[in-house]
Design an enzyme around this catalytic site. Structure first.
Site, PDB file in Angstrom:
ATOM      1  N   LEU A   1       1.631   3.617  -2.108  1.00  8.99           N
ATOM      2  CA  LEU A   1       1.126   4.826  -2.763  1.00  8.99           C
ATOM      3  C   LEU A   1       0.119   5.639  -1.973  1.00  8.99           C
ATOM      4  CD1 LEU A   1       1.122   3.785  -6.545  1.00  8.99           C
ATOM      5  CD2 LEU A   1       2.819   4.458  -5.359  1.00  8.99           C
ATOM      6  N   GLY A   2      -0.361   4.877  -0.868  1.00  9.86           N
ATOM      7  CA  GLY A   2      -1.419   5.546  -0.078  1.00  9.86           C
ATOM      8  C   GLY A   2      -1.062   6.499   0.612  1.00  9.86           C
ATOM      9  N   GLN A   3      -2.030   7.173   1.510  1.00 11.96           N
ATOM     10  CA  GLN A   3      -1.694   8.472   2.404  1.00 11.96           C
ATOM     11  C   GLN A   3      -0.459   8.251   3.200  1.00 11.96           C
ATOM     12  OE1 GLN A   3      -4.276   9.602   5.287  1.00 11.96           O
ATOM     13  NE2 GLN A   3      -3.761  11.730   5.404  1.00 11.96           N
TER      14      GLN A   3
ATOM     15  N   LYS B   1     -10.381  -4.343  11.644  1.00 13.68           N
ATOM     16  CA  LYS B   1      -9.324  -4.116  12.742  1.00 13.68           C
ATOM     17  C   LYS B   1      -9.184  -4.891  13.746  1.00 13.68           C
ATOM     18  CE  LYS B   1      -7.752  -1.087   9.819  1.00 13.68           C
ATOM     19  NZ  LYS B   1      -6.131  -1.383   9.284  1.00 13.68           N
TER      20      LYS B   1
ATOM     21  N   ASP C   1       2.580  -1.748  -4.331  1.00 13.78           N
ATOM     22  CA  ASP C   1       1.179  -1.085  -4.238  1.00 13.78           C
ATOM     23  C   ASP C   1       0.528  -1.779  -5.397  1.00 13.78           C
ATOM     24  OD1 ASP C   1      -0.296   1.497  -2.788  1.00 13.78           O
ATOM     25  OD2 ASP C   1      -1.126   0.796  -4.676  1.00 13.78           O
ATOM     26  N   ILE C   2      -0.910  -2.114  -5.371  1.00 11.68           N
ATOM     27  CA  ILE C   2      -1.508  -2.727  -6.568  1.00 11.68           C
ATOM     28  C   ILE C   2      -1.639  -1.552  -7.611  1.00 11.68           C
ATOM     29  CG2 ILE C   2      -3.702  -1.976  -5.649  1.00 11.68           C
ATOM     30  CD1 ILE C   2      -4.793  -4.901  -6.489  1.00 11.68           C
ATOM     31  N   ARG C   3      -1.735  -0.338  -7.358  1.00 16.76           N
ATOM     32  CA  ARG C   3      -1.706   0.495  -8.335  1.00 16.76           C
ATOM     33  C   ARG C   3      -0.382   0.831  -9.069  1.00 16.76           C
ATOM     34  NH1 ARG C   3      -4.294   4.750  -4.274  1.00 16.76           N
ATOM     35  NH2 ARG C   3      -2.716   3.852  -3.164  1.00 16.76           N
TER      36      ARG C   3
ATOM     37  N   TYR D   1     -15.032  -2.184   8.584  1.00 16.57           N
ATOM     38  CA  TYR D   1     -13.689  -1.852   8.855  1.00 16.57           C
ATOM     39  C   TYR D   1     -13.273  -2.068  10.238  1.00 16.57           C
ATOM     40  CZ  TYR D   1      -9.625   1.653   8.794  1.00 16.57           C
ATOM     41  OH  TYR D   1      -8.688   2.329   9.049  1.00 16.57           O
TER      42      TYR D   1
ATOM     43  N   GLY E   1       0.927  -1.311   0.226  1.00 16.81           N
ATOM     44  CA  GLY E   1       0.163   0.001   0.087  1.00 16.81           C
ATOM     45  C   GLY E   1       0.580   1.065   0.074  1.00 16.81           C
TER      46      GLY E   1
HETATM   47  C1  AKB Z   1     -11.006   6.340   8.329  1.00 19.28           C
HETATM   48  O1  AKB Z   1     -11.576   7.420   8.446  1.00 19.28           O
HETATM   49  O2  AKB Z   1     -11.508   5.365   8.000  1.00 19.28           O
HETATM   50  C2  AKB Z   1      -9.344   6.397   8.625  1.00 19.28           C
HETATM   51  C3  AKB Z   1      -9.195   5.667   9.903  1.00 19.28           C
HETATM   52  C4  AKB Z   1      -9.582   6.740  11.403  1.00 19.28           C
HETATM   53  O3  AKB Z   1      -9.023   4.670  10.324  1.00 19.28           O
HETATM   54  N1  AKB Z   1      -8.794   7.729   8.678  1.00 19.28           N
END
Ligand code: AKB
Length: 321
Positions: A10-12, A146, A34-36, A142, A8
């Site tokens: 290329l991400g933030q 996590k 990265d996948i991109r 998400y 990952g």
């Molecule tokens: C999101 O908003 O999904 C992320 C995080 C807090 O994990 N920035």
């Protein structure tokens, strides 16, 4: 950490971590993946870059093995708002990617880092000063990935001795690469719009507090935790870390100190608002401070000053203002 593979990249977070580790460890000692495809957004484009789909175990293993890495930093994942649109895909990508990365860390005996998030908490957790160890019960896909990820990383540590370490990141604010698909992204967009148009339409409602951090502190935290003395670590996956907690009206007021005519109105997005309301207002990061000396430097106003200065330079260089 001597030779690191980053997924990952290329991400933030990835793009800034690659630059930092290439400075610390040498350009050839950071394998960015990265996948991109590599493009103009990728700031640190001089070292090794490989295209990698983290769900493809064999390609992932081969890359790590061929490059003889001693650390894997696994960042490839879908963020909260995107994951809520496609929960099945989010589970598949976030969990298969993580499981593959941990298997490879076990196989090659590497150190391991993968971020968790404030999203690991749900509405049952104490909302203010949320403790490190408490009921989690996330209500977003998400967040579910996590929490599952944290448990899996602890499992690989206990059962296979994988040196896995992690933090629960708050919303991360940076000017180099924009975030994508998160709930906290408004706190980055607002700086862009302040400079580009002088007004902002906020999708998170007034009074909704969330933890946040400037990217420099986030990158320092990864490096510090990975270099921390293992004997001091009571926790591993994952440490609460935060630098500030604010609601939209507070970041708006902070920007107005520099751009007095800046205007903001609210157009609440029900999906992201619901996600934000399910997360803590502020988390307790005392374990990270005690166990590996976590100590962020930026607060809201110092971050705003730096963001506006750096972003203005960037937007000018791109001919956008
Ligand atoms: C999101 O908003 O999904 C992320 C995080 C807090 O994990 N920035």
């Amino acid at each position: 950490m001597k030779k690191v593979l980053i997924t990952g990249a290329l991400g933030q977070i990835g793009s800034e971590l690659v630059s930092r580790l290439r400075k610390d460890l040498g350009i050839d000692n950071v394998i960015a993946t990265d996948i991109r495809k590599l493009d103009d957004n990728f700031i640190c484009d001089e070292g090794i870059f490989e295209k990698l789909d983290v769900t493809d175990y064999n390609s992932f293993l081969k890359l790590a093995k061929d490059n003889k890495v001693d650390t894997i930093v696994h960042l490839a994942a879908l963020l909260s708002a995107t994951a809520e649109k496609n929960p099945k895909f989010a589970w598949d990508l976030n969990m298969t990617g993580l499981m593959n990365a941990l298997e490879i860390a076990k196989e090659l005996k590497t150190k391991f880092f993968a971020p968790s998030s404030i999203a690991a908490y749900g509405p049952d957790a104490q909302p203010d000063n949320t403790p490190q160890d408490t009921v989690m019960n996330p209500t977003t896909m998400y967040g579910v990935t996590k929490v599952a990820g944290e448990l899996l990383e602890n499992y690989y540590n206990r059962k296979y001795n994988v040196d896995s370490r992690s933090v629960r990141f708050p919303g991360l604010i940076s000017y180099k690469v924009e975030p994508g698909g998160g709930t906290t992204d408004y706190a980055v967009d607002i700086y862009y719009q302040a400079l580009l148009t002088g007004k902002y339409e906020c999708y998170i409602d007034k009074g909704t507090k969330m933890d946040m951090m400037y990217m420099d502190d986030a990158i320092d935290a990864i490096v510090k935790l990975m270099n921390a003395d293992e004997k001091r670590l009571v926790h591993r996956n994952s440490f609460n870390i935060t630098a500030m907690s604010f609601a939209p009206e507070e970041i708006f007021e902070s920007i107005k100190k520099y751009i007095p005519n800046f205007k903001m109105e609210y157009k609440v997005d029900p999906v992201r608002q619901k996600i934000a309301e399910s997360w803590p207002n502020s988390i307790d990061d005392s374990c990270a401070r005690k166990e590996w000396d976590f100590n962020p430097k930026f607060d809201l106003d110092s971050m705003t000053k730096e963001m506006l200065e750096k972003l203005e330079q960037k937007l000018k260089a791109e001919g956008k203002i």
